[in-house]
Scaffold this motif. Structure first.
Motif, mmCIF file in Angstrom:
data_model
loop_
_atom_site.group_PDB
_atom_site.id
_atom_site.type_symbol
_atom_site.label_atom_id
_atom_site.label_comp_id
_atom_site.label_asym_id
_atom_site.label_seq_id
_atom_site.Cartn_x
_atom_site.Cartn_y
_atom_site.Cartn_z
ATOM 1 N N ASN A 37 74.214 54.018 32.612
ATOM 2 C CA ASN A 37 74.976 52.888 32.063
ATOM 3 C C ASN A 37 74.114 52.063 31.102
ATOM 4 O OD1 ASN A 37 77.308 53.481 33.417
ATOM 5 N ND2 ASN A 37 77.038 51.966 35.036
ATOM 6 N N ALA A 38 72.871 51.838 31.497
ATOM 7 C CA ALA A 38 71.974 51.038 30.656
ATOM 8 C C ALA A 38 71.728 51.740 29.328
ATOM 9 C CB ALA A 38 70.653 50.802 31.392
ATOM 10 N N ALA A 41 74.590 51.358 27.109
ATOM 11 C CA ALA A 41 74.653 49.991 26.574
ATOM 12 C C ALA A 41 73.692 49.829 25.390
ATOM 13 C CB ALA A 41 74.323 48.987 27.676
ATOM 14 N N LYS A 44 75.226 51.606 22.435
ATOM 15 C CA LYS A 44 76.316 50.809 21.862
ATOM 16 C C LYS A 44 75.773 49.662 21.011
ATOM 17 C CE LYS A 44 79.688 51.724 25.475
ATOM 18 N NZ LYS A 44 80.143 51.225 26.778
ATOM 19 N N ASP A 79 68.511 46.115 31.099
ATOM 20 C CA ASP A 79 68.507 46.653 29.744
ATOM 21 C C ASP A 79 68.747 45.512 28.776
ATOM 22 O OD1 ASP A 79 71.443 46.454 28.804
ATOM 23 O OD2 ASP A 79 71.685 47.525 30.706
ATOM 24 N N GLY A 83 75.518 44.435 26.575
ATOM 25 C CA GLY A 83 75.987 43.420 27.513
ATOM 26 C C GLY A 83 77.492 43.377 27.625
ATOM 27 N N MET A 84 77.974 42.463 28.482
ATOM 28 C CA MET A 84 79.428 42.340 28.674
ATOM 29 C C MET A 84 79.828 40.873 28.634
ATOM 30 S SD MET A 84 80.171 44.997 31.813
ATOM 31 C CE MET A 84 78.515 45.056 32.487
ATOM 32 N N LEU A 92 85.799 45.690 33.631
ATOM 33 C CA LEU A 92 85.056 46.942 33.759
ATOM 34 C C LEU A 92 84.477 47.134 35.146
ATOM 35 C CD1 LEU A 92 83.204 46.751 30.343
ATOM 36 C CD2 LEU A 92 85.067 48.276 30.941
ATOM 37 N N ILE A 93 84.044 46.036 35.736
ATOM 38 C CA ILE A 93 83.369 46.170 37.020
ATOM 39 C C ILE A 93 84.331 45.892 38.174
ATOM 40 C CG2 ILE A 93 81.403 45.346 38.384
ATOM 41 C CD1 ILE A 93 80.511 46.877 35.934
ATOM 42 N N VAL A 126 81.413 57.599 40.461
ATOM 43 C CA VAL A 126 81.875 56.239 40.573
ATOM 44 C C VAL A 126 80.853 55.281 40.014
ATOM 45 C CG1 VAL A 126 83.604 56.405 42.345
ATOM 46 C CG2 VAL A 126 81.211 56.456 42.956
ATOM 47 N N GLY A 127 79.956 55.834 39.208
ATOM 48 C CA GLY A 127 79.050 55.031 38.426
ATOM 49 C C GLY A 127 78.442 53.850 39.143
ATOM 50 N N PHE A 128 78.687 52.709 38.571
ATOM 51 C CA PHE A 128 78.126 51.455 39.030
ATOM 52 C C PHE A 128 78.254 51.251 40.549
ATOM 53 C CE2 PHE A 128 78.782 46.931 39.893
ATOM 54 C CZ PHE A 128 77.604 46.414 39.399
ATOM 55 N N THR A 173 71.947 43.442 30.151
ATOM 56 C CA THR A 173 72.458 43.432 31.517
ATOM 57 C C THR A 173 71.332 43.708 32.499
ATOM 58 O OG1 THR A 173 74.536 44.335 30.694
ATOM 59 C CG2 THR A 173 74.150 44.516 33.055
ATOM 60 N N HIS A 259 80.059 62.611 32.071
ATOM 61 C CA HIS A 259 80.541 61.739 33.149
ATOM 62 C C HIS A 259 81.057 62.560 34.321
ATOM 63 C CE1 HIS A 259 80.100 57.997 30.901
ATOM 64 N NE2 HIS A 259 80.439 58.718 29.848
HETATM 65 P P1 ADP Z 1 81.371 54.642 33.771
HETATM 66 O O1 ADP Z 1 79.950 54.430 33.392
HETATM 67 O O2 ADP Z 1 81.661 56.013 34.277
HETATM 68 O O3 ADP Z 1 82.342 54.191 32.733
HETATM 69 P P2 ADP Z 1 80.825 52.524 35.639
HETATM 70 O O4 ADP Z 1 81.582 52.038 36.841
HETATM 71 O O5 ADP Z 1 79.439 52.941 35.875
HETATM 72 O O6 ADP Z 1 81.687 53.706 35.050
HETATM 73 O O7 ADP Z 1 80.845 51.400 34.546
HETATM 74 C C1 ADP Z 1 82.067 50.847 34.123
HETATM 75 C C2 ADP Z 1 81.874 50.206 32.774
HETATM 76 O O8 ADP Z 1 81.121 49.002 32.879
HETATM 77 C C3 ADP Z 1 81.115 51.038 31.766
HETATM 78 O O9 ADP Z 1 81.974 51.970 31.136
HETATM 79 C C4 ADP Z 1 80.602 49.980 30.804
HETATM 80 O O10 ADP Z 1 81.605 49.616 29.878
HETATM 81 C C5 ADP Z 1 80.358 48.808 31.714
HETATM 82 N N1 ADP Z 1 78.930 48.745 32.072
HETATM 83 C C6 ADP Z 1 78.342 49.212 33.177
HETATM 84 N N2 ADP Z 1 77.012 49.002 33.152
HETATM 85 C C7 ADP Z 1 76.741 48.375 31.987
HETATM 86 C C8 ADP Z 1 75.551 47.896 31.337
HETATM 87 N N3 ADP Z 1 74.346 48.023 31.892
HETATM 88 N N4 ADP Z 1 75.689 47.293 30.135
HETATM 89 C C9 ADP Z 1 76.897 47.161 29.545
HETATM 90 N N5 ADP Z 1 78.041 47.615 30.096
HETATM 91 C C10 ADP Z 1 77.980 48.219 31.295
#
Ligand code: ADP
Length: 633
Positions: A37-38, A41, A44, A79, A83-84, A92-93, A126-128, A173, A259
């Motif tokens: 994820n970092a 970011a 991006k 990172d 950012g968000m 997103l979260i 499930v990423g995060f 982030t 992914h």
């Molecule tokens: P995925 O990475 O598969 O999309 P995640 O649950 O890991 O699913 O993250 C969801 C979303 O949150 C990401 O798509 C991204 O837009 C945002 N995100 C997560 N971590 C970061 C980060 N470190 N910096 C910026 N955006 C993030």
């Protein structure tokens, strides 16, 4: 703004529960997800800075930093990327974007055993949230590039999370995990240990193109803070020589770009030298994503220019029918700020697309030749998509047909290529026969198949929606026409057999009166009534004219909102069936034939029912059948 508390969306809550009571045995991978994820970011941010000169950000030292604190038992991944915003964090979260999550959870509940569940989780990633496998609390502080204030998100993974605005967040982030106690028996390691972190990063994130740094702890009071060390080599896998990269490293890259939590089915490398230089690293996944056939499916490869990611889902690099392919293309001579529109027109990009397409198809061909099982997996998952190419990509039609396999009456569970079908064709057979339908079972039970079964003529059983369309577009294979057993006239007996031909003619004369009369009686419902040579058991069936739309295609067009006229079908009667013979007899004997009209309608209704259709007036049809049954008692 005060701290606000929110509830997780139901599905997100269920997923979190899963993470907390983790069914996923390898917990180390949470770090890969956070680093991934970092890294995204940072990509991006660099892209945004490239596109927008006005964006006031410092991109001079983009990196990822990992910090551990054994005393506080925390691990932070930081990172200085995009950012968000406050809203984005909530979106997103707080929710789970995957459209198929509900379905996923249902399957997960049904899977019950741990191995099945692990496979399913792998499918979704499930990423995060995977942080909750190792942490009992997660805090994320973030500030979107270009904005003044930041946001703090925090949750114990239970049912709620909090959001609050913070004034002094650095751009980017940071995610801080409050770690659960180490429990090595359950693969829960001590993630405050520098060597453990080093090992995990090396194993799963070595190829990440940004530096992943860690600052070791100060050893004692008064000592200088040690220099941060960079844990990953940052070497793009596609730029390294083939024997320098292990399968595992390729697989980790795939998981990052695809992914997906599972390894790919096949890795494809391609190196183009010369005036227009590029490298490509492509992956064929092992499983189709649930949304492969939806509009929203994100297709495309990552496009790099000299190691710099310039586009995330570059569609122009592959045709739509290879949209399941994941990977990376790194080109030497493209401008850094090309737009999607320009790329679609770019001559070099088109050259790359042609080359990649051929390479993917030849990879599938090799797979088919060398590894039947893996090929079968591939075709089961992606065959329906690849066949779309038979319509859209005439240049590669032969290559697609060479790797395409189809279910067939030849063998229950051994699909056949067209080539193999042709080799098995008996003397006198000129055409390749197929039938389309919803399932193997429904096709095999349809009356149209009777004569083919009786005569032992092989029929391809086509059950994907796209099959309805490509067979018409392709038309023939090696000079043999592709013919539907439910379309046009079929006479298996008369092919090269004069005696049978004569017999047909005789029957034709015998039934001529009845056929004409029935056509009149059925009026608008049929295009024609004729004798059949495809039936052995059933009294009647309906077929389409050779160039008419099939009912399935008709409803497909309607579903897409196109207006198509109702196609009239042809009713075919089995001259050897007692019911049909009896009807003919009665027709010839009677002056007043009004008593036979019901029988004619019944025959037609039965034929429509037999192919899964619906008689025009079901109520009347049922009444007629009931009357007949009553009389038979
Ligand atoms: P995925 O990475 O598969 O999309 P995640 O649950 O890991 O699913 O993250 C969801 C979303 O949150 C990401 O798509 C991204 O837009 C945002 N995100 C997560 N971590 C970061 C980060 N470190 N910096 C910026 N955006 C993030």
């Amino acid at each position: 703004m005060p701290t606000e508390t929110f509830e997780f969306q139901v599905e997100a809550r269920q997923l979190l529960q899963l993470m907390i009571h983790s069914v996923y045995s390898n917990k180390d991978v949470f770090l890969r997800e956070l680093v991934s994820n970092a890294s995204d970011a940072l990509d991006k941010l660099r892209l945004a800075a490239l596109r927008d000169d006005g964006l006031d950000v410092d991109t001079s030292d983009l990196h990822i930093e990992i910090e551990t604190d054994p005393e506080a038992r925390t691990l932070t991944v930081r990172d200085n990327g995009i950012g968000m915003s406050y809203e984005e964090v909530g979106q997103l979260i707080g929710t789970i974007a995957h459209s198929g999550t509900a379905q996923f959870l249902k399957e997960l509940q049904e899977a019950k055993d741990a191995a099945g569940a692990e496979g399913l989780i792998g499918q979704f990633g499930v990423g995060f949230y995977s942080g909750f496998m190792v942490a009992d609390e997660m805090t994320l502080v973030t500030r979107r590039a270009g904005e003044d204030r930041g946001t703090r998100w925090s949750s114990r993974g239970e049912g709620t999370y909090t959001l609050e605005t913070v004034d002094d967040a650095p751009q980017g982030t940071s995610v801080t995990l409050h770690l659960k106690p180490a429990d090595p028996e359950n693969q829960l390691h001590d993630y405050t240990s520098p060597w453990k972190i080093r090992e995990i990063v090396k194993r799963y994130s070595d190829f990440i193109t940004w530096p992943v740094r860690m600052t070791p702890e100060k050893q004692g009071e008064g000592e200088e803070t040690p220099e941060p060390e960079t844990l990953n080599s940052m070497k793009a896998l596609w730029a390294r020589s083939r024997d320098e990269v292990s399968d595992e490293e390729y697989h980790e890259l795939y998981k990052h770009v695809g992914h997906d939590w599972r390894p790919p089915l096949e890795t494809v490398r391609l190196q183009a030298e010369g005036t227009f230089e590029y490298q490509a690293l492509l992956f064929l996944p092992e499983h189709a994503l649930h949304d492969l056939f939806t509009q929203g499916y994100r297709r495309g490869l990552q496009l790099y220019v000299k190691r710099v990611l310039i586009m995330d889902d570059c569609e122009a690099l592959l045709p739509p029918y290879l949209r399941f392919v994941k990977g990376v293309v790194d080109a030497q001579d493209l401008s850094l700020n090309v737009s999607r529109e320009i790329l679609q027109q770019d001559r070099h990009i088109r050259m790359i697309q042609r080359r990649l397409t051929k390479k993917v198809l030849s990879t599938v061909k090799d797979l088919k030749a060398k590894d039947a099982e893996r090929y079968a997996t591939f075709w089961r998952e992606f065959g329906a998509v690849v066949k779309e190419g038979l319509l859209g990509d005439p240049e590669n039609r032969d290559a697609i047909l060479a790797v395409a396999t189809f279910a067939s009456t030849h063998a229950e569970d051994e699909p056949t290529t067209l080539q193999q079908y042709v080799e098995r064709m008996r003397d006198g057979q000129d055409d390749i026969y197929y039938m389309t339908g919803e399932s193997r079972e429904s096709i095999e039970n349809s009356p149209h198949m009777e004569a083919f079964r009786a005569k032992g003529v092989e029929v391809l059983l086509l059950t994907d929606p796209v099959d309805e369309v490509w067979v018409d577009a392709v038309g023939e294979f090696e000079g043999k026409r592709l013919r539907s057993v439910a379309k046009g006239e079929v006479d298996l007996d008369a092919q090269g057999d004069d005696a049978a031909g004569e017999e047909r003619e005789k029957q034709g004369e015998e039934f001529a009166g009845l056929l004409g009369w029935m056509k009149e009686q059925l009026g608008d419902e049929v295009k024609d009534v004729r004798l059949s040579s495809r039936l052995t058991v059933s009294p009647a069936c309906v077929v389409s004219d050779a160039h008419d739309l099939t009912p399935a295609l008709e409803s497909m067009y309607r579903a897409m909102g196109q207006e198509v006229p109702q196609t009239k079908r042809i009713l075919e009667l089995n001259p050897d069936h007692l019911l049909v013979k009896g009807l003919n007899q009665a027709y010839k004997e009677r002056e007043d034939r009004s008593g036979l009209v019901d029988t004619a309608e019944l025959l037609h209704g039965l034929a429509v029912l037999a192919e899964g259709g619906r008689p025009k007036e079901p109520g009347k049809f049922v009444r007629l059948v009931a009357e007949r049954l009553e009389r038979a008692l």
